[in-house]
Design an enzyme around this catalytic site. Structure first.
Site: not given
Length: 309
Positions: A69, A225, A227, A232
Site C-alpha cells: 500500500y 468495496f 459500498l 467508476p
C-alpha cells in the site's frame, strides 16, 4: 471481554473474534493513507498520523494494511508505525500478501511461497513488530486487478504450507484468504482459516456462496468495496433508492445504512472501510449505532443491479 474493555472506549459496532482476538466490528483500512485517487489532494504524513490516532482513540483496534500500500517513500505501514508504535496490546494488525511493487513502483504478482514469506518479513520489519495478528493471502486468479501468469500461478496448498510454517514460527497469529471462491475456502479449511476478504456489498452479491461457508464455520467475513467498487463504472450502494429511502427515514446517511447492512447481514462481519477524512471516519464509526428493521433489510437485500462492463 466486553465491548468497552479494549481501551476504555466503546467498540464501534460491538465486537467479534479475529484470530483469537476480540476486535471492534468497525475497523480501519489504511490503503487510502498512502494511495491517492486522482483529483484528491494528497494527505500529509502528519494528517495521516493524526487520523490513525483518532481511529484508535475512537475504539477501533483492527487495522488492515499491506506492505504494497503506497510506495517505498510513502507507505501505509510507515504511517501506522509513526502513529502507534509501540502498539497497544489490544491492537490487531492485519496485513495482506500476494503482490509487491517492482522497481518502477508498479504492482506485480508475488504468489510463490518464498515471495509470500519475504512479504511477511517485510511487513514485520516496516511495522516494527515481531508478530502480525492476521496475514491474508490475496489470490490473483482473476480480474479485476492484476492476474497471476507463468510461474506466478501457484497451487493453494503450497501457499498454505508456507503460511502454516510462519504461524508455527510465531510470526503470525491467523491465516486469512482474499479473493477466493467457495471451493478454495473449503479446500483451505484444514489450515485454520480465520477470515476471508472478498468484494461484497448490496450491489455485489457474487461472494454470497463464500460467505455461506464462513457462516457454516464461524469464520470472520471482511468485505472490501463494502459500498460498491471504487471503479467508476460499477454501481454504488449510496445511489440505490432503497438505501437512500432508509437513510432518510432513519435520519442517517446512505453510507451509514450501507455499512449497517453489512453488520446486520452476518454477526461475524468486520468492516475495514478506509478514508482520509476525519468527518468520514466519524460517519463510519457512527454506523455501528444504526439499526435496520427486517423490512428495511429485505428492501436492501432485494437490490438488483446490472453487471458493469
Amino acid at each position: 471481554m466486553s465491548s468497552t474493555d479494549m481501551a476504555g472506549t466503546a467498540a464501534p459496532g460491538g465486537t467479534a473474534t479475529l484470530a483469537g482476538h476480540q476486535v471492534a466490528r468497525i475497523g480501519y483500512g489504511a490503503m487510502q493513507l498512502a494511495e491517492h485517487r486522482p483529483g484528491r489532494p494528497a494527505l500529509s504524513p502528519d494528517a495521516a498520523v493524526a487520523l490513525l490516532r483518532t481511529a484508535i482513540d475512537s475504539g477501533i483496534n483492527h487495522l488492515d494494511t499491506a506492505e504494497f500500500y503506497g510506495t517505498a517513500a510513502a507507505n501505509a505501514n510507515d504511517l501506522i508505525r509513526a502513529a502507534l508504535h509501540p502498539y497497544p496490546d489490544h491492537l490487531v494488525l492485519a496485513t495482506k500478501v500476494g503482490a509487491e511493487r517492482d522497481a518502477g513502483g508498479a504492482l506485480v504478482p508475488a504468489q510463490r511461497p518464498e515471495q509470500l514469506r519475504a512479504s511477511v518479513e517485510a511487513n514485520l520489519a516496516r511495522l516494527g513488530t515481531e508478530r502480525l495478528g492476521v496475514v491474508n493471502l490475496r489470490r490473483l486468479d482473476h480480474a479485476p486487478g492484476i492476474v497471476a501468469e507463468g510461474d506466478q500461478v501457484v497451487d493453494l496448498d503450497s501457499q498454505l504450507a508456507e503460511f502454516i510454517a510462519l504461524r508455527e514460527e510465531g510470526k503470525i497469529d491467523g491465516i486469512g484468504l482474499s479473493a477466493v471462491d467457495a471451493g478454495q475456502l473449503r479446500h483451505a479449511l484444514p489450515a485454520g482459516i480465520v477470515c476471508v476478504q472478498n468484494s461484497h456489498s448490496p450491489v455485489d452479491r457474487t461472494s454470497e456462496p463464500v460467505l455461506d461457508v464462513c457462516r457454516e464455520h464461524g469464520i470472520a467475513w471482511v468485505p472490501f468495496f463494502p459500498l460498491g467498487s471504487a471503479f467508476p463504472q460499477f454501481p454504488k450502494v449510496v445511489d440505490q433508492p432503497a438505501v437512500r429511502a432508509a437513510a432518510e427515514a432513519l435520519g442517517v446517511t446512505p453510507v451509514q445504512v450501507g455499512l449497517a447492512w453489512h453488520l446486520a447481514h452476518y454477526q461475524h462481519t468486520l468492516l475495514i472501510a478506509g478514508t482520509t477524512d476525519a468527518a468520514h471516519l466519524a460517519e463510519n464509526i457512527a454506523a455501528g449505532q444504526v439499526r435496520l428493521d427486517a423490512e428495511t433489510r429485505a428492501a436492501i437485500d432485494a437490490i438488483a443491479v446490472p453487471a458493469a462492463s
